[in-house]
Enzyme design. Structure first.
Site, PDB file in Angstrom:
ATOM      1  CB  CYS A  74      43.128  43.487  41.542  1.00  0.00           C
ATOM      2  SG  CYS A  74      43.996  41.966  42.159  1.00  0.00           S
ATOM      3  CB  CYS A 184      39.751  36.549  39.946  1.00  0.00           C
ATOM      4  SG  CYS A 184      41.241  36.732  39.228  1.00  0.00           S
TER       5      CYS A 184
HETATM    6  N1  DGL Z   1      42.959  40.008  39.057  1.00  0.00           N
HETATM    7  C1  DGL Z   1      43.081  39.709  40.403  1.00  0.00           C
HETATM    8  C2  DGL Z   1      41.674  39.328  41.128  1.00  0.00           C
HETATM    9  O1  DGL Z   1      40.887  40.293  40.779  1.00  0.00           O
HETATM   10  C3  DGL Z   1      43.996  38.565  40.881  1.00  0.00           C
HETATM   11  C4  DGL Z   1      44.759  37.624  39.930  1.00  0.00           C
HETATM   12  C5  DGL Z   1      46.208  37.308  40.680  1.00  0.00           C
HETATM   13  O2  DGL Z   1      46.189  36.106  41.525  1.00  0.00           O
HETATM   14  O3  DGL Z   1      47.168  37.935  40.742  1.00  0.00           O
HETATM   15  O4  DGL Z   1      41.574  38.811  42.047  1.00  0.00           O
END
Ligand code: DGL
Length: 273
Positions: A74, A184
């Site tokens: 993430c 993301c």
């Molecule tokens: N999947 C996450 C990232 O790579 C973030 C998503 C969220 O806002 O929770 O930033």
């Protein structure tokens, strides 16, 4: 040396599955733990301190389940908490930051677009990345409200998703960028829609960068450097954990990855000061 304990992977939700599937492809004999913090998703609108607390509790859970290495799959959690996690836990970590460096190296127009969450853009690390690797490149930042929620619900096709993709990709195309960084881990699930919108809108080729294969290669380097590769020849398995609803996750994973989860559990995070 070999180590048959599992690799832990976590995200605010299902975004990290874009990293998990690359790790599986490159290292099929590794056992994996996948933690989706669905109850607290999205992280992108939260403050860094809260994201650090959530990340800490998830890491404690993964370590209690014997993780030998932890992948912060993430961008938002990595920019907010990776330094803190490394300072507080001795297990090796692999994190992910928006792929500004490779994008700046390959752009012809010297204009790149980055799609990421608000929390990622707010982090000092993001400014550092630009200063270090893209000082001669214009970097256009675009947040994408609603994309994470779409992916969490498995809505990666259809009119609603097409409309939301168009809304946030169109401004980048108007800005004459030739490269789009998916900053993301949820966004690669929308890549087919992003690419078809680009094709409809512009004739120039635009390069879309998904860092997942590079992150998985880094997992391989860190395992090798620490003697953590599994010695098994059989395929590994994945155990999934969610702080949210197991049935909802089941449906989303079926839609996103086309698979049934064989082992999935609901867990609540424990916060200890
Ligand atoms: N999947 C996450 C990232 O790579 C973030 C998503 C969220 O806002 O929770 O930033």
């Amino acid at each position: 040396m070999a180590d048959n304990r599992p690799v832990g992977v976590f995200d605010s939700g299902v975004g990290g599955l874009t990293i998990l599937r690359e790790i599986e492809a490159q290292f099929p004999s590794e056992d994996l733990l996948y933690f989706a913090d669905t109850a607290h998703c999205p992280y992108g609108a939260k403050l860094a301190e809260e994201i650090r607390q959530l990340s800490r509790s998830i890491v404690e859970f993964l370590l209690a389940n014997d993780a030998k290495l932890i992948v912060v799959a993430c961008n938002t959690a990595s920019v907010a908490s990776l330094a803190y996690l490394r300072a507080n836990f001795s297990v090796p970590f692999v994190g992910i930051v928006p792929a500004v460096k490779p994008a700046a190296q390959t752009t012809q127009s010297k204009r790149i677009g980055v799609l990421a969450t608000n929390a990622t853009f707010q982090a000092a690390i993001f400014d550092d990345l630009i200063e270090k690797f893209a000082s001669d490149t214009a970097v256009v930042r675009q947040i994408c409200p609603g994309w994470v929620e779409l992916v969490e619900q498995g809505k990666i096709d259809g009119a609603e998703a097409e409309g939301l993709v168009a809304r946030y990709v169109a401004p980048l195309l108007q800005d004459q960028i030739d490269t789009i960084v998916l900053g993301c881990t949820h966004y690669p699930f929308l890549r087919p829609l992003i690419e078809s919108f680009i094709q409809k809108t512009t004739r120039a080729g635009i390069n879309v960068v998904d860092p997942a294969p590079a992150v998985a290669r880094q997992v391989g380097r860190v395992m090798a450097a620490n003697g953590l590769d599994s010695s098994r020849s059989a395929s590994g398995s994945v155990r999934y954990f969610t702080t949210g609803d197991v049935e909802a996750l089941r449906q989303t994973v079926r839609k996103l990855l086309g698979r049934e989860m064989l082992h999935v559990e609901h867990v609540d995070l424990v916060f200890v000061e």
